[in-house]
Design an enzyme around this catalytic site. Structure first.
Site, PDB file in Angstrom:
ATOM      1  N   ASP A   1     -31.727  40.342 -49.438  1.00 37.27           N
ATOM      2  CA  ASP A   1     -32.736  41.229 -48.852  1.00 37.27           C
ATOM      3  C   ASP A   1     -33.778  41.626 -49.888  1.00 37.27           C
ATOM      4  O   ASP A   1     -34.975  41.655 -49.610  1.00 37.27           O
ATOM      5  CB  ASP A   1     -32.086  42.500 -48.284  1.00 37.27           C
ATOM      6  CG  ASP A   1     -31.415  42.233 -46.943  1.00 37.27           C
ATOM      7  OD1 ASP A   1     -31.451  41.078 -46.501  1.00 37.27           O
ATOM      8  OD2 ASP A   1     -30.859  43.178 -46.354  1.00 37.27           O
TER       9      ASP A   1
ATOM     10  N   THR B   1     -33.882  45.592 -40.898  1.00 32.27           N
ATOM     11  CA  THR B   1     -33.244  45.249 -39.628  1.00 32.27           C
ATOM     12  C   THR B   1     -32.706  46.487 -38.926  1.00 32.27           C
ATOM     13  O   THR B   1     -32.797  46.601 -37.714  1.00 32.27           O
ATOM     14  CB  THR B   1     -32.095  44.254 -39.872  1.00 32.27           C
ATOM     15  OG1 THR B   1     -31.230  44.789 -40.872  1.00 32.27           O
ATOM     16  CG2 THR B   1     -32.631  42.936 -40.358  1.00 32.27           C
ATOM     17  N   THR B   2     -32.150  47.411 -39.704  1.00 35.45           N
ATOM     18  CA  THR B   2     -31.653  48.632 -39.090  1.00 35.45           C
ATOM     19  C   THR B   2     -32.821  49.428 -38.517  1.00 35.45           C
ATOM     20  O   THR B   2     -32.745  49.939 -37.400  1.00 35.45           O
ATOM     21  CB  THR B   2     -30.915  49.486 -40.139  1.00 35.45           C
ATOM     22  OG1 THR B   2     -29.980  48.654 -40.815  1.00 35.45           O
ATOM     23  CG2 THR B   2     -30.190  50.633 -39.491  1.00 35.45           C
TER      24      THR B   2
ATOM     25  N   ASP C   1     -25.689  46.277 -43.916  1.00 31.63           N
ATOM     26  CA  ASP C   1     -26.841  45.502 -43.477  1.00 31.63           C
ATOM     27  C   ASP C   1     -26.884  45.434 -41.952  1.00 31.63           C
ATOM     28  O   ASP C   1     -25.969  44.921 -41.310  1.00 31.63           O
ATOM     29  CB  ASP C   1     -26.721  44.098 -44.070  1.00 31.63           C
ATOM     30  CG  ASP C   1     -27.916  43.229 -43.746  1.00 31.63           C
ATOM     31  OD1 ASP C   1     -29.033  43.655 -44.070  1.00 31.63           O
ATOM     32  OD2 ASP C   1     -27.733  42.161 -43.154  1.00 31.63           O
TER      33      ASP C   1
END
Lengths: 557, 524
Positions: free
Chosen positions: B391, B97-98, B64
């Site tokens: 998520d 997020t990445t 994550d």
């Protein structure tokens, strides 16, 4: 460092660690320090100005284009430099914008003063000359300024946009300018004498991360960042009676430590019952007042929360004092500080909405005589919204001062070049060495267009020459378009500044420069950092009183 | 420009570190790129995990992005901006997020080239902002015209979970649980979705295939007394926000006793007060009590005698969920107890997991809270599973509430890049170059995806563009040891549109913010 002591056997009358810098050395030292400050912020000036990243000793990061913020966060450790920082702070307090300009001009004035000092002109003559020039410049600003109708929203938007260009708020400047102008118009009242009064106390700015800046909005009402005290309370009201309370809904206690001795459980029970009754009574008083919503500045006891929830009253505790004051304006409620004397008349009316995701309350006033708007600014991260807030705050101040003042100027360096040219004309009428100082002052003002060009990667000399030529032709509004490099009518291009901010910048820059120039001796108890005490700096302001009358001579120019 | 050269004069405090001009820009851009580089290998279904060890030896293994960046102990101020981007992304939409961090890094990398070509930073900022606007339009056009049925939402959840360590359960089982959980509590009476209503509780032991969806609340609590019933069915529930203890007055009170009778009377009074609690609850027909504060041992005994199951020191958030599941009100006093203040559930049971007892509160009358009860072999496994599930819940919610879904697997990015390139030609001035650079930066996402999948990134990119040109939709589908170009919608790789939007927005804002900086002043 060039802090050479006077030659010869020095007579030591000061403490061992004390440092002393005198005469030319002192002047040079001061001027360089002040210029270093000006140098630090000049790259932020104008639409092509850059930002600075400031990291404090805790590792907290500030990214900003705002002069006064940069200087405050910079951890400056030099007595003279700090005086220049004060210029920026005064400018911020007085005009809300133009801090970089004020500091840059102060630095340039000192640079030019240095040349004059080298030509053996006495500092007092320079100071007098600067004063004359500053006085004259302010007169001319008033002369050049164009009177505007405070209802001209298009123009106000231009003023807001000009203030925001070069900052990160620029990217959404149309939207933000619209919000700002609407906010200011909401809180503007026309006084009896026809002047406009803007009360920015009634505009509050809230920030939220997430979503983009383009989703910022203007809310008529307040945003209260609090949770209800109890989960079972209602949170949506179309029309609520609002009570603002400045008294804790808790068991009253004496200020003195009391210790009660009892002999039987009955007595204890009486105490307990009495306490419960007291809370119940307070809640009943709230209920009887007819309030649907209570914003309490103090605490609310758990049991009272329970009763309030049962009665279907929304209660919020520990509301910020500033929020209470704002809610007072919005809802028209009076702040109750004693529940015993509560009357229905003190309640305000408002609609209340809950934003679950943001954990906020939106409180909107109902009625005609309510004032108060909230600019809700959004941006993706904390640093983005922080910088956005600074930009919007400045623009808000500028628009408010335009509405109140009614005078605007063409930006883009136009006003500075025009002033410089008028000051040069005026200089001829000044006798004595002061004349040179007035000319130096004119040159210093032209720093603004020069830096604008420099930051945009244009040739600053070419630009300046073009601007001067245009103004010589009588184009008072000719300013620099940094995007094209052309000289054009800045007013038409939408680059509009307020006269008030410019006057203030000229005034505070001159005073700061004069303050520094008058010093010929720095005596520091320790080393020359501001960890120790400052040196003498009292003399300058007193010397200015007599100069005012002379400025009037060239008024008809 | 060139100021008089003299001995430099220091106006800043000693130890202050200042870099400016190009070197400040370089340092900031390099830091941003380094952060993006650190997370890019985790992108996509074939992304790898990172093992992070903190200063006290604690180990986190995760895929994550937000977690990696948060734990990485980053000090450089510009790099922190990227961490912030991923945090905002996490808070707002919960996933991607990445993607956001990699995109920011790519935007900075391309800005560096543009600065080398002598583009002024403000021009780059304008270009990027313009391009971001075009990108949002392109995303609008990519929104799939489909009904968001359970089947589709399951695909969305699955797409979010692929590549994360979801243990030995294949993502589809978990996706089913996630979608069901969200659907059950999706909207309350006001039409508001409360994210807190979907709760996640983890417990090690068993395997991750034992993960289940509990239609109610699972509490990590044991009954306050051993003699209480371990399971109650068809129960009436009270949720209390008060101490079940001897009441004390706000003023300090003290018995001043002179005879034994007085003492006895005092003790009796306390005793009857404590009995009073149990009686009041029993009289109201309460079977189960959840108390957020303490319960006196004696009261616990009386409650057990009355056959009431009670839990003390229940967390506020748990109490809130219990209230939402059972329909009970949260009570601060028993004096005005009313039937409408109580809630009902089908069953409350205590189940043992290893040494721990957990309380399962199932089938509440209000049914406004559900719990995903996750199992896994070890602490690290369940932790990573929890992150993946959180998520997945977020993306399902985002898909329902925030404007639908777009094709995943890089297909949307290809469309964005194509749209930006075609509109770039119409943009005047140097800004055009920045707009084009933005398209390149966006394409870095499918490129990274291809790279992580084991394909040749250049070939993959070229194929993607070609296929997009002919069919209008192309993504990278991993298969076997490598990947191929395919139709992501057909294969069920679908992302919520909100995730893409937020990534574009926050990456652009952060990158432009960093590009504008020409001076870094750091205090000691």
């Amino acid at each position: 460092m060039s802090q050479r002591m006077q030659q010869g056997q020095p007579m030591i009358i000061m403490g061992e660690d004390a440092q002393r810098v005198k005469d030319r050395d002192a002047q040079e030292y001061n001027i360089r320090a002040a210029r270093a400050v000006a140098e630090a912020v000049r790259s932020t000036l104008g639409p092509k100005g850059m930002d600075k990243m400031l990291v404090d000793s805790m590792g907290d990061v500030t990214i900003t284009n705002d002069g006064v913020t940069i200087l405050k966060e910079m951890d400056i450790d030099n007595p003279t430099a700090e005086m220049i920082v004060e210029v920026a702070e005064t400018q911020e307090d007085e005009a809300g914008d133009g801090t970089t300009t004020a500091v840059a001009i102060a630095g340039e004035l000192l640079k030019n003063a240095e040349d004059l000092l080298e030509q053996d002109i006495h500092p007092t003559a320079i100071i007098r000359g600067f004063n004359l020039a500053s006085e004259k410049a302010r007169e001319e600003i008033d002369d050049i300024a164009e009177r505007v109708d405070p209802d001209d929203e298009e123009l106000l938007k231009k003023v807001a946009e000009t203030s925001m260009t070069g900052k990160s708020s620029e990217l959404n400047k149309e939207l933000l300018a619209d919000l700002i102008v609407r906010a200011v118009r909401q809180v503007t009242v026309e006084a009896n004498d026809g002047s406009h009064v803007v009360d920015l106390e009634n505009v509050s700015i809230e920030t939220q991360t997430g979503r983009s800046a383009s989703e910022s909005e203007l809310l008529t009402g307040a945003v209260i960042d609090k949770d209800p005290v109890h989960d079972d309370m209602p949170v949506q009201f179309d029309e609520a009676d609002v009570l603002l309370l400045n008294e804790p809904v808790e068991v009253e206690e004496t200020d003195i430590d009391t210790n009660v001795s009892i002999e039987s459980p009955d007595q204890l029970q009486k105490f307990l019952d009495q306490e419960e009754a007291q809370l119940k009574q307070k809640v009943d008083q709230i209920v009887d007042s007819g309030a649907d919503v209570v914003f309490c500045q103090k605490g609310i006891d758990d049991l009272a929360q329970h009763y309030l929830a049962k009665q279907g009253i929304l209660a919020v505790r520990r509301t910020k004092k500033s929020d209470i004051r704002f809610l007072k304006n919005i809802t028209g409620a009076a702040v109750v500080s004693d529940l015993d004397s509560i009357e229905a008349a003190v309640l305000g009316r408002a609609s209340v909405r809950r934003d679950e995701a943001g954990e906020l309350f939106y409180v909107e006033g109902i009625g005609d005589d309510v004032h108060g708007v909230t600019l809700l600014l959004r941006g993706s991260t904390d640093h983005v919204v922080d910088e956005l807030e600074r930009g919007v705050q400045d623009a808000l101040d500028v628009v408010a001062s335009t509405v109140a003042d009614g005078r605007v100027l063409a930006g883009g360096g136009a006003i500075e070049v025009e002033l410089a040219s008028r000051l040069r004309n005026y200089a001829d009428s000044v006798s004595g060495r002061e004349q040179l100082a007035v000319e130096a002052y004119a040159d210093a003002l032209e720093l603004v267009p020069r830096v604008l060009a420099e930051n945009a990667g244009l040739d600053s000399i070419d630009t300046l020459v073009d601007l001067r030529a245009a103004h010589e032709d009588g184009q008072v509004r000719a300013g620099l378009n940094v995007f094209t490099g052309e000289v054009e009518d800045a007013f038409d291009a939408g680059v509009v500044e307020t006269a008030h901010a410019k006057e203030q910048a000229v005034a505070s820059a001159s005073e700061a420069a004069n303050l520094v120039l008058k010093i010929d001796d720095i005596i520091a108890a320790g080393d020359l950092s501001t960890g120790g005490d400052d040196d003498e700096e009292g003399g300058a302001p007193g010397g200015m009183g007599g100069m005012g009358g002379m400025g009037g001579m060239g008024g008809a120019m | 420009m060139a100021s008089r050269m003299q001995q430099p004069l220091y106006i800043l405090a000693e130890g202050t570190n200042r870099t400016h001009g190009r070197s400040a820009q370089d340092s900031n851009i390099r830091a941003g790129k380094a952060v993006a580089e650190a997370v890019r290998t985790t992108l996509g279904p074939r992304g790898m995990d990172k093992m992070l060890v903190d200063s006290s030896g604690e180990v986190v293994i995760t895929n994550d992005g937000a977690t990696i960046l948060e734990k990485m102990d980053i000090e450089h101020p510009a790099a922190q901006m990227l961490v912030e981007v991923s945090q905002t992304q996490e808070e707002e939409v919960g996933d991607g997020t990445t993607t956001a961090a990699v995109l920011t890094g790519e935007l900075l990398a391309h800005a560096e080239d543009l600065l080398d070509d002598d583009l002024h930073p403000t021009v780059i900022v304008e270009g990027y902002t313009e391009a971001a606007r075009i990108a949002q339009d392109a995303i609008d056009d990519m929104v799939l015209d489909v009904t968001l049925d359970d089947d589709l939402l399951r695909k969305v959840a699955e797409s979010s979970m692929t590549g994360k360590g979801t243990g030995d359960v294949t993502a589809d089982v978990l996706a089913k649980h996630v979608v069901k959980a969200v659907q059950m509590v999706h909207e309350d009476d006001n039409g508001v979705f409360h994210r807190d209503d979907v709760r996640v509780l983890t417990r090690t032991g068993a395997s991750s295939s034992a993960t289940e969806l509990v239609e109610g609340v699972v509490l990590d609590k044991e009954p306050v007394n051993e003699n209480m019933p371990r399971s109650v069915s068809d129960a009436t529930v009270a949720v209390l926000d008060m101490k079940l203890d001897v009441r004390k007055s706000e003023v300090d009170t003290e018995y001043n006793i002179t005879s034994v009778d007085q003492l006895t009377a005092a003790i009796d009074a306390e005793d009857s007060e404590l009995r009073g609690y149990a009686k009041a609850l029993a009289d109201a027909g309460v079977d189960v009590v959840f108390c957020t504060k303490s319960i006196d041992d004696r009261v616990a005994g009386f409650l057990a005698d009355a056959g009431i199951l009670a839990f003390k020191s229940v967390k506020k958030s748990d109490a809130r969920a219990l209230a939402r599941a059972t329909g009970a009100k949260r009570l601060g006093s028993l004096s005005d107890l009313d039937e409408s203040d109580l809630g009902r559930v089908d069953a409350v049971s205590i189940r043992s997991f290893g040494d721990d007892d957990l309380a399962f509160v199932e089938g509440g009358a209000a049914a406004r809270a559900v719990t995903l009860f996750l199992r896994g072999g070890t602490e690290h496994v369940v932790d990573e599973l929890e992150r993946a599930i959180e998520d997945a819940v977020d993306v399902v919610v985002a898909a329902i509430d925030k404007g639908g879904v777009v094709p995943g697997a890089g297909a949307t990015e290809i469309a964005i890049a194509d749209r930006i390139r075609s509109e770039a030609a119409g943009i005047e001035g140097r800004k055009q170059l920045a707009v084009e650079a933005y398209a390149d930066a966006v394409e870095a996402l499918p490129r990274t995806l291809a790279e992580n999948t084991g394909m040749d990134p250049i070939d993959a990119l070229v194929d993607l563009r070609a296929r997009y040109e002919t069919e209008g939709l192309a993504g990278i589908i991993s298969s076997g040891r490598s990947g191929e170009i395919g139709d992501p919608v057909e294969l069920g790789v679908i992302d919520p549109v909100a995730v893409k939007r937020e990534a574009i927005e926050s990456a652009t804002e952060a990158a432009t913010m960093i590009v504008r900086i020409d001076d870094v002043i750091a205090a000691k």
